[in-house]
Design an enzyme around this catalytic site. Structure first.
Site, PDB file in Angstrom:
ATOM      1  N   LYS A   3      66.373 -26.605  -0.957  1.00 37.93           N
ATOM      2  CA  LYS A   3      66.350 -25.728   0.211  1.00 37.93           C
ATOM      3  C   LYS A   3      67.522 -26.107   1.104  1.00 37.93           C
ATOM      4  CE  LYS A   3      63.409 -22.480   1.765  1.00 37.93           C
ATOM      5  NZ  LYS A   3      62.679 -21.508   0.949  1.00 37.93           N
ATOM      6  N   ASN A  42      59.744  -8.998   6.723  1.00 39.57           N
ATOM      7  CA  ASN A  42      60.077  -8.418   5.423  1.00 39.57           C
ATOM      8  C   ASN A  42      58.932  -8.514   4.420  1.00 39.57           C
ATOM      9  OD1 ASN A  42      62.630  -7.641   6.170  1.00 39.57           O
ATOM     10  ND2 ASN A  42      63.633  -9.464   5.401  1.00 39.57           N
ATOM     11  N   VAL A  43      58.353  -9.711   4.275  1.00 39.31           N
ATOM     12  CA  VAL A  43      57.285  -9.897   3.301  1.00 39.31           C
ATOM     13  C   VAL A  43      55.946  -9.423   3.845  1.00 39.31           C
ATOM     14  CG1 VAL A  43      56.009 -11.577   1.911  1.00 39.31           C
ATOM     15  CG2 VAL A  43      58.481 -11.814   2.190  1.00 39.31           C
TER      16      VAL A  43
END
Length: 351
Positions: free
Chosen positions: A80, A188-189
């Site tokens: 990440k 968005n999700v």
């Protein structure tokens, strides 16, 4: 404090601190494990209160990506990156390019993808200075329609299948008609998840720190809006954290009325002990890195040969995977997160 002494350090292979004075870039790239393949994970841009907070976040998130890839049974590792700064005020082309150059210096050990505060366009800009980016190629999506590379649709669909499996296991319901779901975060999700749930007949309660996101969900899906501070305490069947991490913490845990926790956010448990605490309260927890693996699955097929049919089949399998975790947890009397960890570790630990 040394990185090695950090409470979230978990045998990470490497942690890189990045600074570019010209663009103002300050970032951290963490590679947790590459036993199964290169460490793929999102590049997040967030206005962290301190570099210590950024380090905590990137260490936790990179570890989660290793477990996510292992549980999705794909040949990728976990990594990440985080850029420290407000993407609405500080993001520039120069900064994004500098981040791409930092990724490139790792020579493919880490592959960057979209995350909170970054976009497909940002990753494509990075792609001008490095080949080590994912989720940037336009490809066919559901129904053959163009799919930009944004992993959000796949993540949301995978969460939907996992949430439905959790409802089936915990509530003994074969459908979602009338099931009440509180969604924390309709970006968005979360918004796409709300769409799937609405189409399946669920009743939605939503909250988000950005008012336009809430208004959009209310208008499109007839959702009920509540303040962000109250979303975890709603009288619902399912609580779906879809914002940042630590949604289940010392303050929210006693307030939960839902019988299922199943959402898209990473690192939903502020402390691992809350896994057992949820079990003791009779609340079924769908481990976040199992249920939200849709995005990395989508990018995996971008790298290995993409068809939407293959992706969709794999996403539906998330429901089977979480059910396997639930059944083993019930059989062994263990928290679901602990069971998922054991399964994942058996797949990526080097012997």
């Amino acid at each position: 404090m040394s990185v090695f002494d950090h409470p979230e350090f978990d045998q990470h292979e490497c942690v890189h601190f990045v600074q570019d004075e010209r663009s103002g870039l300050q970032a951290i790239i963490a590679v947790h494990n590459t036993a199964r393949g290169p460490a793929l994970g999102g590049c997040r841009m967030w206005p962290y209160a301190s570099s210590a907070d950024a380090l905590t976040d990137v260490l936790r998130l990179s570890r989660g990506m290793t477990y996510k890839s292992a549980m999705a049974n794909i040949d990728l590792g976990g990594g990440k990156s985080v850029i420290i700064g407000d993407h609405r005020k500080m993001k520039t082309e120069a900064l994004i390019r500098a981040m791409g150059q930092a990724v490139d210096r790792l020579g493919g050990l880490y592959v960057a993808a979209e995350d909170s505060g970054t976009s497909v366009d940002d990753l494509r800009l990075m792609g001008e200075v490095t080949t080590h980016v994912g989720g940037v190629i336009e490809r066919p999506g559901p129904g053959g329609e163009p799919h930009s590379g944004d992993p959000s649709p796949a993540t949301a669909l995978g969460v939907f299948h996992g949430l439905a499996a959790a409802v089936r296991f915990q509530l003994e319901r074969d459908d979602l008609e009338g099931v009440r779901v509180a969604i924390q975060g309709v970006g968005n999700v979360g918004y796409r998840l709300a769409g799937h749930l609405h189409a399946a007949g669920a009743e939605l309660v939503v909250a988000d720190i950005h008012a336009p996101n809430v208004e959009r969900a209310v208008d499109a899906f007839g959702a009920t809006a509540v303040p962000v501070a109250d979303i975890d305490a709603q009288d619902v069947d399912v609580f779906a954290p879809c914002a940042l991490g630590s949604a289940i913490n010392a303050s929210t845990l006693p307030r939960l009325k839902a019988r299922v926790v199943a959402g898209a956010a990473n690192n939903q448990l502020d402390r691992t002990a809350y896994d057992a605490a949820l079990m003791e309260r009779g609340i079924l927890y769908a481990p976040d890195y199992v249920i939200n693996a849709g995005g990395i699955i989508d990018i995996f097929y971008e790298r290995t040969g993409y068809t939407w049919e293959k992706v969709e089949r794999h996403l539906k399998g998330i429901g089977d995977t979480v059910t396997e975790v639930f059944e083993r947890a019930r059989r062994d009397g263990q928290p679901t997160g602990q069971v998922a960890d054991l399964i994942a570790e058996s797949r990526f630990r080097r012997t």
